[in-house]
Scaffold this motif. Structure first.
Motif, PDB file in Angstrom:
ATOM      1  N   MET A   1     106.901  32.149 105.707  1.00 27.70           N
ATOM      2  CA  MET A   1     107.633  32.518 106.919  1.00 27.70           C
ATOM      3  C   MET A   1     106.732  32.515 108.134  1.00 27.70           C
ATOM      4  O   MET A   1     107.120  32.174 109.225  1.00 27.70           O
ATOM      5  CB  MET A   1     108.267  33.898 106.751  1.00 27.70           C
ATOM      6  CG  MET A   1     109.353  33.942 105.675  1.00 27.70           C
ATOM      7  SD  MET A   1     110.081  35.569 105.542  1.00 27.70           S
ATOM      8  CE  MET A   1     110.890  35.659 107.147  1.00 27.70           C
ATOM      9  N   ALA A   2     105.471  32.933 107.942  1.00 30.77           N
ATOM     10  CA  ALA A   2     104.554  32.998 109.071  1.00 30.77           C
ATOM     11  C   ALA A   2     104.024  31.625 109.395  1.00 30.77           C
ATOM     12  O   ALA A   2     103.858  30.769 108.529  1.00 30.77           O
ATOM     13  CB  ALA A   2     103.405  33.943 108.742  1.00 30.77           C
ATOM     14  N   ILE A  42     108.738  44.377 103.533  1.00 34.96           N
ATOM     15  CA  ILE A  42     109.624  44.024 102.423  1.00 34.96           C
ATOM     16  C   ILE A  42     110.995  44.679 102.601  1.00 34.96           C
ATOM     17  O   ILE A  42     112.036  44.037 102.418  1.00 34.96           O
ATOM     18  CB  ILE A  42     108.991  44.456 101.091  1.00 34.96           C
ATOM     19  CG1 ILE A  42     107.744  43.605 100.809  1.00 34.96           C
ATOM     20  CG2 ILE A  42     109.982  44.329  99.945  1.00 34.96           C
ATOM     21  CD1 ILE A  42     106.959  44.063  99.616  1.00 34.96           C
ATOM     22  N   GLN A  43     111.004  45.952 102.975  1.00 34.88           N
ATOM     23  CA  GLN A  43     112.266  46.666 103.167  1.00 34.88           C
ATOM     24  C   GLN A  43     113.068  46.071 104.324  1.00 34.88           C
ATOM     25  O   GLN A  43     114.295  45.942 104.240  1.00 34.88           O
ATOM     26  CB  GLN A  43     111.986  48.146 103.408  1.00 34.88           C
ATOM     27  CG  GLN A  43     111.434  48.869 102.179  1.00 34.88           C
ATOM     28  CD  GLN A  43     111.020  50.293 102.474  1.00 34.88           C
ATOM     29  OE1 GLN A  43     110.721  50.647 103.620  1.00 34.88           O
ATOM     30  NE2 GLN A  43     110.979  51.128 101.439  1.00 34.88           N
ATOM     31  N   THR A  54     108.918  37.574 101.484  1.00 39.18           N
ATOM     32  CA  THR A  54     107.502  37.835 101.181  1.00 39.18           C
ATOM     33  C   THR A  54     107.281  37.938  99.677  1.00 39.18           C
ATOM     34  O   THR A  54     106.348  37.357  99.132  1.00 39.18           O
ATOM     35  CB  THR A  54     107.040  39.133 101.864  1.00 39.18           C
ATOM     36  OG1 THR A  54     107.135  38.978 103.285  1.00 39.18           O
ATOM     37  CG2 THR A  54     105.598  39.454 101.501  1.00 39.18           C
ATOM     38  N   LEU A  55     108.158  38.682  98.992  1.00 37.24           N
ATOM     39  CA  LEU A  55     108.033  38.832  97.547  1.00 37.24           C
ATOM     40  C   LEU A  55     108.309  37.517  96.818  1.00 37.24           C
ATOM     41  O   LEU A  55     107.668  37.200  95.815  1.00 37.24           O
ATOM     42  CB  LEU A  55     108.975  39.914  97.036  1.00 37.24           C
ATOM     43  CG  LEU A  55     108.596  41.355  97.386  1.00 37.24           C
ATOM     44  CD1 LEU A  55     109.601  42.336  96.793  1.00 37.24           C
ATOM     45  CD2 LEU A  55     107.194  41.687  96.891  1.00 37.24           C
ATOM     46  N   ARG A  56     109.269  36.728  97.327  1.00 37.47           N
ATOM     47  CA  ARG A  56     109.562  35.431  96.714  1.00 37.47           C
ATOM     48  C   ARG A  56     108.348  34.499  96.814  1.00 37.47           C
ATOM     49  O   ARG A  56     107.982  33.825  95.846  1.00 37.47           O
ATOM     50  CB  ARG A  56     110.766  34.786  97.403  1.00 37.47           C
ATOM     51  CG  ARG A  56     112.106  35.280  96.884  1.00 37.47           C
ATOM     52  CD  ARG A  56     113.222  34.434  97.456  1.00 37.47           C
ATOM     53  NE  ARG A  56     114.498  34.734  96.828  1.00 37.47           N
ATOM     54  CZ  ARG A  56     115.630  34.112  97.134  1.00 37.47           C
ATOM     55  NH1 ARG A  56     115.649  33.174  98.069  1.00 37.47           N
ATOM     56  NH2 ARG A  56     116.758  34.430  96.512  1.00 37.47           N
ATOM     57  N   LEU A  61     103.370  32.041  94.303  1.00 35.18           N
ATOM     58  CA  LEU A  61     101.912  31.904  94.298  1.00 35.18           C
ATOM     59  C   LEU A  61     101.322  32.471  93.012  1.00 35.18           C
ATOM     60  O   LEU A  61     100.358  31.913  92.465  1.00 35.18           O
ATOM     61  CB  LEU A  61     101.314  32.600  95.525  1.00 35.18           C
ATOM     62  CG  LEU A  61     101.661  31.969  96.885  1.00 35.18           C
ATOM     63  CD1 LEU A  61     101.125  32.838  98.014  1.00 35.18           C
ATOM     64  CD2 LEU A  61     101.102  30.559  96.990  1.00 35.18           C
ATOM     65  N   LEU A  62     101.870  33.579  92.517  1.00 32.30           N
ATOM     66  CA  LEU A  62     101.398  34.158  91.261  1.00 32.30           C
ATOM     67  C   LEU A  62     101.673  33.214  90.090  1.00 32.30           C
ATOM     68  O   LEU A  62     100.865  33.105  89.162  1.00 32.30           O
ATOM     69  CB  LEU A  62     102.063  35.505  91.013  1.00 32.30           C
ATOM     70  CG  LEU A  62     101.515  36.682  91.824  1.00 32.30           C
ATOM     71  CD1 LEU A  62     102.414  37.906  91.666  1.00 32.30           C
ATOM     72  CD2 LEU A  62     100.095  37.018  91.396  1.00 32.30           C
TER      73      LEU A  62
END
Length: 277
Positions: A1-2, A42-43, A54-56, A61-62
């Motif tokens: 996103m950034a 995140i919230q 962000t979590l996606r 990446l993980l």
């Protein structure tokens, strides 16, 4: 996103999950993943989009990291700006170290980032201790403060009382979370711990207003350590590190006045190198 993502991270997010990385790229990816993730961000994303981008992105990446870690790697070179200790930690199969104001943990092929907990501090001290043994009073006093290790001293002082009250506030929030998740086991443990702390505060000055002595409270300290460790184990399980949580449950125990970490075959733990000040 950034728009200010490093070129490698942008490329990975746009590419497939089985992208192969060289050692330097892998080190850059690990360094990026250990950046603190803002819970507020995140919230806000979930509230605005219904899902956290962000979590996606982090999960993708993980996945790429896990894919690359399955391949044997030798003589990994640190990324630009990364020292040898950081490079070693990035490649170590067993890591338990500070990550900003939380922890980065890896073991048995699983890893995750966790918020700071007293139990995590206990574990880190045990992993770093010679022979994996630390006196209980030293373990609690060194981590939480306010508990002296000289026999005959009072168990609680102002710092310890403050610590207890802060923990009660945390327990209240954790009980609400356990009720939402219908986690009856956690609810039972938290309720028991809450009552234990309330009893401790109520009787902190002992009978007749005289302070209790440290030697009279070894059982309470032992229980305090056990509760904190169990919360840490449950956090590891909830974060996907079930094998490591089970490993610690089987290898961390109390022996007299000492807390010990004694596995049959001790992993080569990396305890530093990913610290963000």
């Amino acid at each position: 996103m950034a728009n200010d993502l490093p070129p490698l991270i942008s490329r990975l997010l746009a590419g497939p999950e089985d992208t192969e990385l060289n050692d330097r790229e892998l080190a850059v990816l690990v360094a990026w993943l250990r950046r603190p993730v803002s819970l507020q961000t995140i919230q806000q994303e979930k509230k605005r989009y219904g899902v956290s981008h962000t979590l996606r992105e982090r999960e993708k990446l993980l996945t790429i990291l896990r894919f690359n870690e399955q391949k044997p790697r030798r003589d990994a070179s640190p990324a630009p700006g990364q020292n040898k200790a950081e490079g070693d930690a990035a490649q170590s199969p067993f890591v338990f170290c500070r990550d900003g104001d939380g922890w980065f943990v890896r073991g048995f092929g699983q890893e995750g980032h966790f918020k700071d907990r007293v139990g995590f501090q206990y574990i880190a001290k045990l992993l770093a201790a010679p022979a994996g043994a630390v006196a209980m009073m030293e373990l609690v006093g060194g981590v939480e403060g306010g508990i002296r290790v000289t026999a005959g001293d009072k168990v609680l002082d102002a710092t310890a009382l403050k610590s207890y009250r802060e923990r009660l506030a945390e327990i209240k929030a954790e009980i609400e979370e356990a009720r939402r998740d219908n986690d009856l086991g956690a609810l039972e443990n938290l309720t028991r711990e809450k009552q234990s702390i309330l009893d401790e505060l109520k009787s902190a000055t002992g009978l007749g207003g005289k302070g209790r002595k440290l030697g009279d409270d070894l059982n309470r300290v032992r229980s305090r350590i056990a509760n904190a460790l169990e919360r840490a184990f449950r956090a590891l399980e909830k974060g996907g590190l079930k094998k490591l949580a089970n490993h610690f449950r089987l290898t961390i125990s109390a022996e007299g006045k000492t807390c010990v970490y004694r596995p049959d075959a001790r992993p080569d733990w990396s305890l530093s190198g990913l610290v963000i000040n």
